[in-house]
Write a protein that holds these residues in place. Structure first.
Motif, PDB file in Angstrom:
ATOM      1  N   PRO A   1       0.788  -1.158  -0.111  1.00 38.59           N
ATOM      2  CA  PRO A   1       0.000   0.142   0.069  1.00 38.59           C
ATOM      3  C   PRO A   1       0.740   1.252   0.116  1.00 38.59           C
ATOM      4  N   GLY A   2       0.315   2.335  -0.606  1.00 44.42           N
ATOM      5  CA  GLY A   2       0.974   3.572  -0.546  1.00 44.42           C
ATOM      6  C   GLY A   2       0.236   4.622  -1.461  1.00 44.42           C
ATOM      7  N   ASP A   3       0.614   5.795  -1.228  1.00 38.60           N
ATOM      8  CA  ASP A   3       0.029   6.917  -2.203  1.00 38.60           C
ATOM      9  C   ASP A   3       1.081   7.005  -3.243  1.00 38.60           C
ATOM     10  N   TRP A   4       0.645   7.344  -4.448  1.00 40.52           N
ATOM     11  CA  TRP A   4       1.882   7.416  -5.646  1.00 40.52           C
ATOM     12  C   TRP A   4       2.247   9.008  -5.150  1.00 40.52           C
ATOM     13  N   ASN A   5       1.473  10.074  -4.834  1.00 38.90           N
ATOM     14  CA  ASN A   5       2.187  11.093  -4.668  1.00 38.90           C
ATOM     15  C   ASN A   5       3.557  11.410  -4.005  1.00 38.90           C
ATOM     16  N   SER A   6       3.932  10.418  -2.935  1.00 33.23           N
ATOM     17  CA  SER A   6       5.091  10.587  -2.385  1.00 33.23           C
ATOM     18  C   SER A   6       6.075   9.600  -2.878  1.00 33.23           C
ATOM     19  N   GLN A   7       5.701   8.864  -3.734  1.00 32.04           N
ATOM     20  CA  GLN A   7       6.759   7.931  -4.488  1.00 32.04           C
ATOM     21  C   GLN A   7       7.822   8.212  -5.555  1.00 32.04           C
ATOM     22  N   ASP A   8       7.163   9.486  -6.328  1.00 35.50           N
ATOM     23  CA  ASP A   8       7.910   9.863  -7.356  1.00 35.50           C
ATOM     24  C   ASP A   8       7.518  11.583  -7.593  1.00 35.50           C
ATOM     25  N   PRO A   9       8.483  12.279  -7.689  1.00 31.17           N
ATOM     26  CA  PRO A   9       8.128  13.574  -7.986  1.00 31.17           C
ATOM     27  C   PRO A   9       7.076  13.943  -9.247  1.00 31.17           C
ATOM     28  N   ILE A  10       6.987  12.980 -10.150  1.00 21.89           N
ATOM     29  CA  ILE A  10       6.183  13.201 -11.251  1.00 21.89           C
ATOM     30  C   ILE A  10       4.738  13.128 -10.747  1.00 21.89           C
ATOM     31  N   PHE A  11       4.576  12.568  -9.424  1.00 28.67           N
ATOM     32  CA  PHE A  11       2.970  12.480  -9.063  1.00 28.67           C
ATOM     33  C   PHE A  11       2.801  13.602  -7.924  1.00 28.67           C
ATOM     34  N   THR A  12       3.643  14.138  -7.442  1.00 30.21           N
ATOM     35  CA  THR A  12       3.413  15.307  -6.411  1.00 30.21           C
ATOM     36  C   THR A  12       1.978  15.853  -6.130  1.00 30.21           C
ATOM     37  N   TYR A  13       1.600  16.426  -7.314  1.00 31.33           N
ATOM     38  CA  TYR A  13       0.301  16.875  -7.347  1.00 31.33           C
ATOM     39  C   TYR A  13      -0.634  16.462  -8.412  1.00 31.33           C
ATOM     40  N   TYR A  14      -0.379  15.085  -8.740  1.00 30.55           N
ATOM     41  CA  TYR A  14      -1.136  14.317 -10.045  1.00 30.55           C
ATOM     42  C   TYR A  14      -2.447  14.004  -9.342  1.00 30.55           C
ATOM     43  N   GLU A  15      -3.323  14.339 -10.441  1.00 28.82           N
ATOM     44  CA  GLU A  15      -4.763  13.792 -10.112  1.00 28.82           C
ATOM     45  C   GLU A  15      -5.132  13.240 -11.438  1.00 28.82           C
ATOM     46  N   GLY A  16      -5.617  12.005 -11.361  1.00 28.74           N
ATOM     47  CA  GLY A  16      -5.889  11.224 -12.702  1.00 28.74           C
ATOM     48  C   GLY A  16      -5.761   9.933 -12.616  1.00 28.74           C
ATOM     49  N   ALA A  17      -5.860   9.193 -13.811  1.00 31.35           N
ATOM     50  CA  ALA A  17      -5.909   7.882 -13.866  1.00 31.35           C
ATOM     51  C   ALA A  17      -4.440   7.289 -13.739  1.00 31.35           C
ATOM     52  N   VAL A  18      -4.311   6.165 -13.017  1.00 29.99           N
ATOM     53  CA  VAL A  18      -3.276   5.281 -12.920  1.00 29.99           C
ATOM     54  C   VAL A  18      -3.424   3.973 -12.875  1.00 29.99           C
ATOM     55  N   TRP A  19      -3.012   3.076 -13.838  1.00 29.64           N
ATOM     56  CA  TRP A  19      -3.107   1.671 -14.011  1.00 29.64           C
ATOM     57  C   TRP A  19      -2.148   1.051 -13.167  1.00 29.64           C
ATOM     58  N   TYR A  20      -2.750   0.133 -12.100  1.00 22.01           N
ATOM     59  CA  TYR A  20      -1.726  -0.779 -11.444  1.00 22.01           C
ATOM     60  C   TYR A  20      -1.714  -2.267 -11.883  1.00 22.01           C
ATOM     61  N   GLN A  21      -0.587  -2.879 -11.933  1.00 22.69           N
ATOM     62  CA  GLN A  21      -0.696  -4.372 -12.366  1.00 22.69           C
ATOM     63  C   GLN A  21       0.384  -5.307 -11.687  1.00 22.69           C
ATOM     64  N   ARG A  22       0.068  -6.353 -11.202  1.00 21.62           N
ATOM     65  CA  ARG A  22       0.657  -7.347 -11.040  1.00 21.62           C
ATOM     66  C   ARG A  22       0.392  -8.704 -11.153  1.00 21.62           C
ATOM     67  N   THR A  23       0.863  -9.744 -11.038  1.00 21.61           N
ATOM     68  CA  THR A  23       0.573 -10.984 -11.338  1.00 21.61           C
ATOM     69  C   THR A  23       0.777 -11.995  -9.787  1.00 21.61           C
ATOM     70  N   PHE A  24      -0.174 -12.896  -9.922  1.00 26.08           N
ATOM     71  CA  PHE A  24      -0.050 -13.924  -8.646  1.00 26.08           C
ATOM     72  C   PHE A  24      -0.533 -15.316  -8.794  1.00 26.08           C
TER      73      PHE A  24
END
Length: 620
Positions: free
Chosen positions: A92-115
């Motif tokens: 878990p985590g917010d995207w804003n704090s993980q990369d400067p590109i996301f600092t004030y980003y509001e919009g769509a982000v697609w997350y993907q993983r396999t299991f």
């Protein structure tokens, strides 16, 4: 075209409600597999993965849809999307704090993983559970849509069809959209950072054919708690809700420490429970006793929970915990970790925040302005901290819109479902600083009545409006007729005049109910020192608290029963743009973003210690 969009809205509404009705609580006590960790992502500001070039939602098998895995078999094949290890986010985590590109980003982000498929028996089923996704989530597995959910701070889950689950390499995609809209909850105007992302735990739940979905076990609210304490005999009541209708069966409830071992016959999908317990130790702020409670249906493996038993009620202008009057020494909190400027996500984060709370000598927190992650109330349970939790019905909600009321109600129901067995949670709040109007009064009173119907074992509140004038500040908000306590936010000396204005202020309330200050505070840049008249200096904030505390002691009505100043820790807010003192932070915290205590922290700490010592002396 109008009817097409209405149809889409109805379908999405049904998907959301389905997630609410099927919510599985206490996932800690279940057989689960964590999907936390590193996920790949695509940032999609133009919604290319969701809509085609005509801006229609892509069909399920559209290879251009970002929920589908690109398959390239020959050199002439092509694709314009894909996931790899170059672009990853932690969950878990917010995207804003993980990369400067996301600092004030509001919009769509697609997350993907396999299991891989978890180990399951022939009669078992698998659910996909999200602690929270901010704000709108569309969930796809192996190219098929499991459902969608709206609401950035409450949990949801979807059953995975058995024929959809592969043995290996299950392709999970989540579209997350945190854009603000006028007809959402919260609405476009808020005073906190709109952290986007999969912000809480994700897990697979391996469940038997029949299982306990939700339950509520607490002291029976009808009993006289004072008499029960004298006799050391307590009535416990509640209910258990199953995932499916059963022709017949048994629900087993066990509390080993209290020698409780009860069975209840169930027909249908629910059963009421009631039994007597002897010599129970009640949960309170000084001795937060929790009992291991196990529940099982038929011969299935029991789920366990740690539950405290207590009674919170209002009698006239008093707040009573287990029949004894309690003064709420509170503090407001945002779900944020200061040193990282990020969403709090873990038990460790909760322990850090509550460490500050205990150091302040507070016995209560207001979790603002939305339900915090589940580690917060569970940690409060273990520490004996009382909790006010609320839904983000904040400021300028569209009160005339029935769909908005439905969304707010849905979030209320999900909040109550998740936390109704937490002894620490004593107040359900239905909103904050909502401007008075007939539509607002109807909207908010509907929520208050719904909260009381969902759970009558807690108090109902909201931050009410105040009539300010040169003579007396009068609390007569019509919503106060539906709340159990009269709560209000006041900033006398910050937004109105200087702190010494507290010396002549008078306060009155229309309601004979406990009077509670749900916010008060002044901004200060940590480490900035000057004369006390200098705004944003630590000295000014200290002066503010000195004058406020003196007002509490000498000028407040007799029904004053607590406060929760704004706020424990500085937090991010794009509304706060003073380039010298704020820099995108709300500076009203008693602790700065680096974890340093400001001068005002010690003023409030001293006040709370005085109250605490008087309470202890009165009990001797």
């Amino acid at each position: 075209m109008k009817y097409y969009f209405l149809l889409i809205a109805c379908v999405l509404g049904r998907l959301t409600l389905q997630a609410q009705e099927n919510l599985i609580i206490n996932t800690e006590g279940r057989n689960s597999v964590s999907l936390n960790g590193t996920w790949s992502y695509i940032i999609d500001p133009y919604d290319t993965g969701f809509y085609d070039y005509r801006f229609n939602e892509r069909s399920e098998d559209d290879l251009g849809a970002y929920w589908n895995k690109p398959v390239l078999k020959k050199k002439t094949d092509w694709t314009e999307h894909g996931y790899n290890d170059t672009y990853t986010l932690e969950v878990p985590g917010d995207w804003n704090s993980q990369d400067p590109i996301f600092t004030y980003y509001e919009g769509a982000v697609w997350y993907q993983r396999t299991f891989d498929k978890p180990a399951i028996a022939a009669n078992e089923q698998v659910y996909l559970y999200f602690g929270a996704v901010n704000y709108e989530a569309h969930v796809y597995l192996n190219g098929k849509k499991l459902g969608m959910h709206k609401g950035g701070f409450t949990p949801f889950n979807f059953k995975i069809p058995a024929d959809l689950l592969q043995d290996t390499d299950n392709y999970l995609v989540v579209r997350v959209d945190n854009r603000r809209h006028k007809d959402e909850v919260p609405t476009v105007n808020t005073d906190w950072c709109n952290y986007g992302g999969i912000t809480r735990d994700v897990k697979l739940l391996v469940m038997p054919e029949y299982f306990i979905k939700q339950y509520h076990i607490q002291l029976d609210q009808q009993q006289d708690i004072v008499k029960a304490k004298k006799k050391k005999r307590f009535q416990v009541s509640g209910w258990v809700k199953l995932n499916e209708v059963m022709a017949s069966g048994k629900v087993h409830v066990e509390i080993p420490e209290l020698k409780v071992d009860k069975e209840f016959e169930v027909t249908g999908d629910s059963v009421k429970i009631a039994f007597e317990v002897k010599k129970m130790q009640l949960w309170d702020t000084e001795t937060p006793k929790l009992y291991n409670v196990s529940l099982a249906v038929n011969d299935e493996k029991a789920i366990t929970d740690k539950i405290g038993f207590r009674k919170i009620e209002v009698e006239g202008d008093k707040i009573l915990l287990n029949g004894d009057e309690v003064f709420l020494r509170g503090i407001c909190i945002h779900e944020e970790i200061p040193q990282d400027a990020r969403r709090a996500t873990s038990k460790k984060d909760a322990e850090q925040i509550f460490g500050y709370v205990k150091d302040l000598h507070a016995n209560m927190v207001r979790l603002a302005h939305y339900p915090h992650n589940e580690y917060m109330p569970r940690t409060a349970d273990s520490l004996g901290i009382l909790v006010w939790t609320e839904i983000p019905v904040y400021w300028t909600i569209d009160f005339e819109n029935d769909e908005v009321l439905e969304k707010a109600t849905n979030q209320l129901e999900e909040m109550v479902a998740r936390d109704r067995n937490r002894a620490s949670v004593i107040i359900w709040s239905v909103g904050n600083e909502t401007p008075r109007s007939d539509a607002r009064n109807t909207f908010m009173s509907t929520l208050a009545k719904r909260a009381k119907k969902l759970d009558d074992s807690r108090l109902i509140s909201a931050a009410l409006e105040v009539h300010y004038n040169a003579g007396t500040n009068f609390v007569d908000d019509p919503l106060g007729a539906y709340t159990d306590i009269v709560s209000l936010n006041e900033y006398l000396g910050w937004y109105g005049g200087l702190p010494d204005a507290c010396r002549t202020a008078n306060w009155e309330t229309k309601y004979n109910k406990p009077f509670f200050i749900s916010e008060t505070g002044a901004g200060a840049k940590g480490g900035f020192h000057d004369e006390k008249e200098m705004r944003f200096s630590e000295e000014y904030q200290k002066w503010y608290y000195e004058e406020q505390i003196q007002m509490f002691k000498t000028r407040f009505p007799e029904n004053y029963k607590g406060l929760a100043p704004w706020i424990l820790i500085d937090f991010r807010s794009p509304k706060r743009n003073n380039p010298v003192y704020q820099e995108g932070f709300n500076r009203k915290g008693l602790i700065d973003e680096n974890g340093n205590k400001k001068l005002a922290f010690y003023e409030l700490q001293k006040y709370y210690k005085e109250i605490e010592e008087k309470e202890k002396a009165s009990k001797k």
